[in-house]
Design an enzyme around this catalytic site. Structure first.
Site, PDB file in Angstrom:
ATOM      1  N   TRP A 523       0.774  -1.119   0.093  1.00 18.60           N
ATOM      2  CA  TRP A 523      -0.134  -0.135  -0.145  1.00 18.60           C
ATOM      3  C   TRP A 523       0.747   1.355  -0.010  1.00 18.60           C
ATOM      4  CZ3 TRP A 523      -1.670  -4.142   2.839  1.00 18.60           C
ATOM      5  CH2 TRP A 523      -2.998  -4.867   2.339  1.00 18.60           C
ATOM      6  N   HIS A 524       2.014   1.286  -0.415  1.00 17.30           N
ATOM      7  CA  HIS A 524       2.990   2.428  -0.752  1.00 17.30           C
ATOM      8  C   HIS A 524       2.826   2.896  -2.115  1.00 17.30           C
ATOM      9  CE1 HIS A 524       5.153   0.934   3.098  1.00 17.30           C
ATOM     10  NE2 HIS A 524       4.011   1.263   3.585  1.00 17.30           N
TER      11      HIS A 524
END
Length: 593
Positions: A523-524
């Site tokens: 999720w970066h």
């Protein structure tokens, strides 16, 4: 004994990947004093503000809180309040948010064109509500590279940390990971610190000692109530511009709809310094620019969107730091833990881990009822999730029912173990984002091109090699089975349906293939409105007046090991900078905020 362990290993495959179910939001109770927060259905048809901020997420909340100290601010959030959602506030219900695929879910699931399952936030507090809670600053080198003032960024980090960051207490599994990293050569031992330092360290956490999550929404406690209006479930359709021949377009307002479908308009007050600021994230900000007529001309015209500015770089430079993990079943009980320890290597990768005896196993029935209707497996759930037992293309109702029934019969010991994962820095591989339609509620199409750059693949292989050394370390001996070889663990992990990408037979012998086949997100993801391409170094949209983008979409690389601390800091940092520069221009002088 060996046959029993074979069975345990097979059962572990069902449970291993539910670690990622823990990457959801648990929010401390609060928000009762937010008198400025209301549902968008209560908004007037037309309103006027000094600043309109689109996106009440990790950057938008601290930005709005800061600007409200001096100006009238409207903060528009497309999701609901984390304080009203019992699942978000209760750690034991962490899996429920990811299993919820309804339009009001705090997590909006999408699958990239690369075949990797992902999620974007849809809740006040943004990404700080659907992550593992790890809090760590970016390096000074990263900050200098962006031209940020180190004294001001330190002050902004501390402003954030006073509310949301805590020192975690390590349990036995996390302590073994820390010692294993040191034994694997990831030195020195840096102890607990928020700073980005090469070696092994214990980072901060947005979970407090009671296990309650503190998110960017908590930073709104800094807001001046009379200076802020926060509207929930406000879905922005487009930005409004004044467009005149021979002049630069000027942003003047936004159109948004409430949950009942009613249209509202918000305009900027008269005044040279008033602005619209996009903080809708790496998916939302480039999408909204395109929907508003700022983007690649031919792409916009193909959807019948009136062109405001031909800007081919909007949606370009999309990157997602690839994550690969190895599941390590444990003969000993392990604590439930999120990310707490990180090894910052010299090979271009970061090593982290999480553990838990009951990942995604929550019996909501009374009296120990454990049937499939009362057992939630989170991200590992057959119904949905990044790492479900049923691959996404095979999730028919019949297949889901069979998988749920089979999983309900598993003994809890099959779910005992931990994940050691690596995430590469950067990355150097980039992709792009495009519209699918003109509906702002729908996910755009995004391609990240994982491992397209050979250096990214080299970093992954080097990181997996570090994980192997940790697994084989003396420090980790109590949490590994002696007859589970690293090759067997690689084969087990490669068998999980972690994505929609094809599998190959040589995953355990070729780490390059293992990296490609088992790539996941942490999720970066970032990019799409990058500095010096779409925005300038002050985050003003190039070629347009009265419009900025302040969020992770502006990054060319992910900051540090985990970005949330820096995204929150950026909201505060830029809020202070904008306010001081404007006050200076008005002859009022600099203020301490």
């Amino acid at each position: 004994m060996a046959s029993g362990m074979d069975a345990a290993g097979a059962l572990a495959i069902f449970a291993a990947t539910s670690f990622f179910a823990m990457l959801t939001c648990v929010q401390t109770a609060g928000g009762d004093n937010y008198t400025f927060m209301k549902d968008a259905v209560q908004a007037p048809p037309v309103s006027y503000y000094d600043y309109i901020i689109v996106g009440g997420g990790t950057a938008g909340c601290p930005l709005a809180a800061t600007l409200s100290q001096r100006f009238r601010v409207l903060l528009l959030e497309r999701g609901g309040s984390p304080y009203d959602d019992e699942r978000i506030g209760n750690m034991t219900r962490f899996a429920d948010t990811l299993s919820d695929t309804s339009p009001s879910s705090p997590a909006q699931r999408f699958v990239s064109e690369d075949g990797v399952v992902n999620s974007r936030p849809r809740v006040l507090g943004g990404g700080s509500c659907i992550n593992a809670g790890f809090y760590t600053r970016a390096s000074d080198e990263y900050l200098r590279g962006l031209g940020w003032d180190l004294e001001a960024t330190t002050a902004a980090y501390r402003w954030v940390e006073d509310v949301v960051a805590f020192q975690p207490e390590l349990g036995p599994w996390q302590s073994a990971l820390e010692r294993g990293l040191l034994e694997a050569g990831i030195a020195p031992q840096n102890g607990f610190t928020f700073d980005h330092l090469a070696g092994t360290k214990v980072g901060g956490s947005i979970f407090d000692a009671e296990g309650r999550r503190h998110t960017a929404a908590d930073l709104l406690r800094y807001a001046r109530a009379d200076g802020l209006d926060l509207l929930l479930r406000a879905r922005v359709a487009k930005i409004l511009f004044n467009v005149r021949a021979g002049r630069r377009p000027v942003a003047r307002g936004v159109v948004f709809h409430d949950s009942e479908g009613q249209m509202h308009k918000a305009y900027l007050n008269n005044g040279g310094g008033n602005e619209i600021i996009l903080s809708a994230g790496a998916m939302g900000s480039p999408q909204l620019l395109m929907l508003s007529g700022v983007g690649p001309a031919e792409h916009l015209r193909s959807f019948g969107i009136t062109l405001v500015l031909n800007q081919s770089a909007v949606g370009q430079g999309m990157s997602d730091n690839p994550m690969n993990a190895i599941y390590v079943p444990s003969p000993s009980p392990v604590e439930v833990s999120l990310i707490q320890v990180v090894g910052i290597t010299d090979v271009g990768s970061y090593i982290e881990g999480a553990s838990g005896a009951n990942w995604g196993i929550r019996r909501s029935g009374s009296g120990g009822d454990s049937d499939s209707h009362h057992r939630n497996f989170g991200m590992f759930s057959p119904q949905t999730g990044q790492l479900a037992t049923v691959p996404p293309k095979q999730r028919t109702p019949e297949a889901i029912a069979r998988a749920a029934e089979a999983m309900s019969q598993l003994d809890d010991t099959a779910f005992r173990g931990g994940f050691i994962l690596e995430k590469i820095l950067g990355p150097l591989s980039t992709g792009h984002l495009e519209l699918r339609n003109r509906n702002p509620d729908d996910n755009p199409s995004v391609t990240f091109n994982y491992f397209a750059h050979p250096e990214d693949l080299r970093r992954c292989v080097a990181g997996v090699a570090v994980i192997e050394r940790v697994i084989q370390s003396k420090a980790f001996v109590n949490f590994t089975y002696p007859y589970f070889s690293v090759e067997a663990l690689l084969n087990m992990t490669a068998g999980f349906p972690v994505n929609l990408r094809p599998r190959h037979d040589n995953d355990s012998t070729s780490l390059e293939q293992f990296c490609k086949d088992t790539v996941m997100t942490i999720w970066h993801y970032h990019g799409g409105c990058q500095v010096n391409r779409v925005v300038d170094t002050e985050y003003r949209v190039i070629g347009v007046d009265a419009l900025r983008v302040i969020d992770g979409s502006t990054f060319n690389a992910s900051p540090g090991t985990n970005p949330q601390a820096t995204v929150m800091m950026l909201g505060r940092y830029m809020g202070v900078k904008i306010q001081n520069e404007r006050l200076g221009a008005e002859g009022l002088g600099r203020r301490n905020l």
